[in-house]
Design a protein around this motif. Structure first.
Motif, PDB file in Angstrom:
ATOM      1  N   ILE A   1     -42.274  34.192 -20.111  1.00 53.33           N
ATOM      2  CA  ILE A   1     -44.019  34.775 -20.987  1.00 53.33           C
ATOM      3  C   ILE A   1     -43.344  33.705 -22.325  1.00 53.33           C
ATOM      4  O   ILE A   1     -42.758  33.641 -22.186  1.00 53.33           O
ATOM      5  CB  ILE A   1     -43.893  36.252 -21.370  1.00 53.33           C
ATOM      6  CG1 ILE A   1     -42.086  36.515 -21.103  1.00 53.33           C
ATOM      7  CG2 ILE A   1     -44.522  36.900 -19.848  1.00 53.33           C
ATOM      8  CD1 ILE A   1     -41.899  38.167 -21.694  1.00 53.33           C
TER       9      ILE A   1
ATOM     10  N   SER B   1     -45.684  24.465 -16.667  1.00 51.39           N
ATOM     11  CA  SER B   1     -44.374  25.585 -15.566  1.00 51.39           C
ATOM     12  C   SER B   1     -46.205  26.259 -15.105  1.00 51.39           C
ATOM     13  O   SER B   1     -46.307  26.762 -14.237  1.00 51.39           O
ATOM     14  CB  SER B   1     -44.144  26.696 -16.524  1.00 51.39           C
ATOM     15  OG  SER B   1     -43.177  25.494 -17.314  1.00 51.39           O
TER      16      SER B   1
ATOM     17  N   ASP C   1     -45.171  36.748 -24.530  1.00 48.55           N
ATOM     18  CA  ASP C   1     -43.681  37.019 -25.048  1.00 48.55           C
ATOM     19  C   ASP C   1     -43.677  37.680 -27.049  1.00 48.55           C
ATOM     20  O   ASP C   1     -43.926  36.470 -27.610  1.00 48.55           O
ATOM     21  CB  ASP C   1     -42.780  36.264 -24.994  1.00 48.55           C
ATOM     22  CG  ASP C   1     -40.964  36.983 -25.058  1.00 48.55           C
ATOM     23  OD1 ASP C   1     -41.011  37.581 -25.732  1.00 48.55           O
ATOM     24  OD2 ASP C   1     -39.873  36.409 -25.155  1.00 48.55           O
TER      25      ASP C   1
ATOM     26  N   TRP D   1     -40.992  17.218 -20.557  1.00 51.57           N
ATOM     27  CA  TRP D   1     -42.449  16.622 -21.231  1.00 51.57           C
ATOM     28  C   TRP D   1     -41.252  16.022 -22.444  1.00 51.57           C
ATOM     29  O   TRP D   1     -41.236  17.005 -22.707  1.00 51.57           O
ATOM     30  CB  TRP D   1     -43.675  16.906 -20.593  1.00 51.57           C
ATOM     31  CG  TRP D   1     -44.261  17.356 -19.484  1.00 51.57           C
ATOM     32  CD1 TRP D   1     -44.377  18.833 -18.920  1.00 51.57           C
ATOM     33  CD2 TRP D   1     -44.698  16.467 -18.730  1.00 51.57           C
ATOM     34  NE1 TRP D   1     -45.004  18.499 -17.762  1.00 51.57           N
ATOM     35  CE2 TRP D   1     -45.073  16.894 -17.536  1.00 51.57           C
ATOM     36  CE3 TRP D   1     -45.019  15.117 -18.977  1.00 51.57           C
ATOM     37  CZ2 TRP D   1     -46.120  16.053 -17.028  1.00 51.57           C
ATOM     38  CZ3 TRP D   1     -45.215  13.820 -18.081  1.00 51.57           C
ATOM     39  CH2 TRP D   1     -45.498  15.029 -16.699  1.00 51.57           C
TER      40      TRP D   1
HETATM   41  N1  MSP Z   1     -40.452  33.633 -24.621  1.00 53.05           N
HETATM   42  C1  MSP Z   1     -39.458  32.956 -23.880  1.00 53.05           C
HETATM   43  C2  MSP Z   1     -39.526  33.186 -22.869  1.00 53.05           C
HETATM   44  C3  MSP Z   1     -39.537  34.323 -22.302  1.00 53.05           C
HETATM   45  S1  MSP Z   1     -39.325  34.416 -19.823  1.00 53.05           S
HETATM   46  C4  MSP Z   1     -38.630  35.960 -19.383  1.00 53.05           C
HETATM   47  C5  MSP Z   1     -39.654  31.682 -24.369  1.00 53.05           C
HETATM   48  N2  MSP Z   1     -41.330  31.171 -24.585  1.00 53.05           N
HETATM   49  S2  MSP Z   1     -41.595  29.587 -25.030  1.00 53.05           S
HETATM   50  O1  MSP Z   1     -42.920  29.266 -25.869  1.00 53.05           O
HETATM   51  O2  MSP Z   1     -40.644  29.060 -25.928  1.00 53.05           O
HETATM   52  O3  MSP Z   1     -41.517  28.861 -23.503  1.00 53.05           O
HETATM   53  C6  MSP Z   1     -40.948  28.495 -23.357  1.00 53.05           C
HETATM   54  C7  MSP Z   1     -41.225  27.372 -21.798  1.00 53.05           C
HETATM   55  O4  MSP Z   1     -42.575  26.512 -21.887  1.00 53.05           O
HETATM   56  C8  MSP Z   1     -40.229  27.011 -20.805  1.00 53.05           C
HETATM   57  O5  MSP Z   1     -39.291  27.202 -20.633  1.00 53.05           O
HETATM   58  C9  MSP Z   1     -41.885  25.453 -20.158  1.00 53.05           C
HETATM   59  O6  MSP Z   1     -41.586  26.482 -19.230  1.00 53.05           O
HETATM   60  C10 MSP Z   1     -42.135  25.761 -20.954  1.00 53.05           C
HETATM   61  N3  MSP Z   1     -42.102  24.272 -21.713  1.00 53.05           N
HETATM   62  C11 MSP Z   1     -41.693  24.709 -23.233  1.00 53.05           C
HETATM   63  N4  MSP Z   1     -41.611  23.332 -23.550  1.00 53.05           N
HETATM   64  C12 MSP Z   1     -41.526  21.965 -22.870  1.00 53.05           C
HETATM   65  C13 MSP Z   1     -42.180  20.668 -22.327  1.00 53.05           C
HETATM   66  N5  MSP Z   1     -41.545  19.928 -22.936  1.00 53.05           N
HETATM   67  N6  MSP Z   1     -41.995  20.246 -20.941  1.00 53.05           N
HETATM   68  C14 MSP Z   1     -41.546  21.422 -19.876  1.00 53.05           C
HETATM   69  N7  MSP Z   1     -42.146  22.860 -20.238  1.00 53.05           N
HETATM   70  C15 MSP Z   1     -41.299  23.082 -20.914  1.00 53.05           C
HETATM   71  O7  MSP Z   1     -38.687  30.515 -24.639  1.00 53.05           O
END
Ligand code: MSP
Length: 531
Positions: free
Chosen positions: A13, A27, A52, A295
């Motif tokens: 999330i 994702s 989140d 990425w």
């Molecule tokens: N809120 C937390 C996750 C909680 S899950 C119980 C979080 N959020 S986030 O907005 O930072 O999203 C992280 C996720 O976004 C990564 O785990 C991935 O799935 C995706 N990505 C964010 N940047 C990315 C890239 N540059 N490349 C690929 N996926 C990445 O962490």
């Protein structure tokens, strides 16, 4: 009919402070492809994504704008919801951690943890990464020169009174589980293998108990029962989304999840803290946590200052220029599944688009429909011997039908979407080779050969039909257009509104009816000319 198998897949999330970008879309698209594949098989799928929201930085950003945290979260959660809907994501629900349905359940789980004697009050001091909302271990903070390894901002020294979860108690069980053993009737896996080994190595260094609450959150977050000073630590709150969303009478059967799809940045929470909390609550464990890589963009880490961020505007540009399905195909086949990062570069995108989609898939379909129109008035010709047709194609490398089901499912189960797609494309190339070898366009010059030409074209159309079904999860819009042109709208109808398909039945050889109109239309993927 047997009862369909339940299949539950989740994405992380996403923090509401960010605008959706290619990482989030990646994702979510991979999870969408897997969810669609399982619907195509006829499984009972639940696919969850969401936001989140209880991070401290949300309260900060709202304060800067003079609005409430919830107002700020509403705006940004909507951006994620709208983006995913517009980009063809078929999630069955969208959880927001600020929703009552989630908060109520989280309180219940926290009470459960307290009752299990796995929570105690303690004092915590350490280096905090406010962007990631996590403490960085002392040795790591040193290694990172007291800056966030993710966004480069200084780490903050924090000390607070917290409720702690006895993570240390679960060290042996977690190790055994990750080493493939069954523990108290449970199994749990982390993939890719190399990432799992990193987690195992870190667990062996020893597990510390972890805080599950925070002080000083200024009223944003879920308050700890009987202690209004503290709120539940945003990461603990967030992990529970996977369970809270399906913890209702009509959905309980979906737990445990089959797949939590995440990236490497948040693996520790998912591979260690989450299963330990579930064991403390005596709940079944998810079958698999899969952590893909990142990425990067045009050869460099994506960053706003470098201007190489693949943000919503860039995403929209790709969709407008190449189609949404082309973007999905690129994400699925050129993306960072596995342990290496992938480069999102325009030149690479154009290359993949032209060679796979325009020249292979699109072109092969055009050849079949053009010849059917030229030699048979646009009606699918008859084949005197179906089985012989399949054998002929197999001699040219068409390999889809015999290994449908088990091998195919094993690939999807391992999230090997690249392997799956490569195989389908190898079979489409085999159709092309079959046309090259048998030369129907030459044979057709003598009317005496028309029955043979008819057989060849029937075989090609039938092979294309089977290949197209397997590509639907990746490129639903274009494949539905293709289906329309070969008289297969009934697949589209069955799959509409997340309805079930029947992969096994649909991929049996010999189902296209002779006489079916084959429509030519515009190229499915017009070749992209580089200016
Ligand atoms: N809120 C937390 C996750 C909680 S899950 C119980 C979080 N959020 S986030 O907005 O930072 O999203 C992280 C996720 O976004 C990564 O785990 C991935 O799935 C995706 N990505 C964010 N940047 C990315 C890239 N540059 N490349 C690929 N996926 C990445 O962490």
């Amino acid at each position: 009919m047997s009862t369909p198998q339940k299949f539950y897949i989740t994405t992380p999330i996403y923090y509401v402070n960010d605008r959706p970008h290619i990482g989030h879309l990646y994702s979510t698209t991979i999870a969408d492809i897997v969810a669609r594949y399982h619907r195509l098989r006829g499984d009972d799928v639940f696919f969850l994504t969401g936001t989140d929201e209880h991070a401290a930085k949300v309260a900060d950003a709202a304060a800067e704008r003079g609005i409430t945290p919830l107002e700020w979260a509403d705006q940004n959660a909507k951006a994620f919801q709208d983006t995913f809907a517009r980009l063809g994501i078929t999630n069955n629900d969208f959880i927001r951690t600020s929703q009552d349905r989630h908060k109520e359940k989280v309180l219940q789980y926290i009470r459960g943890l307290i009752e299990s004697q796995d929570v105690y009050v303690g004092q915590y001091e350490g280096w905090y990464d406010t962007g990631q909302e996590e403490y960085v271990p002392e040795n790591k903070a040193n290694e990172y020169e007291f800056k966030s390894p993710i966004n480069g901002k200084p780490l903050v020294r924090k000390a607070e009174k917290n409720d702690f979860f006895r993570l240390s108690k679960y060290q042996d069980k977690l190790l055994a589980l990750l080493q493939g053993q069954e523990v108290d009737g449970r199994r749990f896996d982390v993939q890719p293998e190399a990432r799992k080994n990193e987690v195992i190595a870190r667990i062996k260094e020893g597990l510390n108990d972890v805080p599950i609450s925070r002080t000083g959150s200024r009223g944003w977050g879920i308050p700890i029962p009987n202690d209004p000073d503290q709120t539940i630590y945003v990461w603990i709150d967030a992990l529970f989304n996977y369970l809270s969303t399906v913890d209702t009478d009509s959905r309980r059967g979906y737990w445990p999840a089959q797949v939590h799809l995440i990236a490497k940045d948040i693996l520790w929470f998912h591979a260690v803290i989450w299963p330990a909390m579930l064991m403390a609550l005596d709940k079944p464990l998810p079958a698999l946590v899969y952590a893909h890589s990142f990425w990067i963009s045009e050869g460099q880490k994506m960053s706003k200052s470098l201007g190489n961020f693949i943000d919503l505007e860039k995403i929209d540009h790709y969709v407008a220029t190449f189609s949404l399905d082309a973007l999905r195909y690129f994400l699925a086949t050129a993306g960072p599944m596995g342990t290496t990062d992938s480069d999102f570069a325009e030149a690479k995108f154009i290359d993949v688009y032209n060679s796979d989609l325009a020249n292979t898939l699109g072109n092969c379909f055009s050849r079949i429909s053009n010849m059917t129109n030229r030699y048979f008035g646009g009606k699918l010709p008859k084949t005197p011997d179906n089985d012989r047709g399949l054998i002929l194609l197999q001699e040219h490398g068409f390999s889809l039908t015999p290994m449908l089901s088990d091998e195919r499912n094993a690939k999807i189960k391992a999230l090997n979407i690249v392997g799956h797609t490569n195989e389908v494309f190898a079979s489409i190339r085999a159709i092309d080779q079959y046309i090259e070898k048998t030369q129907p366009f030459k044979l057709a010059k003598d009317p005496a050969n028309l029955p043979e030409v008819g057989t060849i074209l029937y075989n090609c159309a039938e092979a294309m039909r089977i290949a197209s079904i397997l590509l639907w999860p990746i490129m639903p819009t274009k494949i539905e257009q293709l289906w329309h042109r070969i008289g297969c709208d009934h697949y589209t109808q069955a799959l509409a509104n997340n309805g079930p398909g029947d992969l096994n039945a649909w991929t049996q050889w010999g189902q296209l009816q002779p006489g079916t109109p084959i429509l030519q239309g515009d190229p499915l993927f017009p070749r992209h000319q580089v200016k």
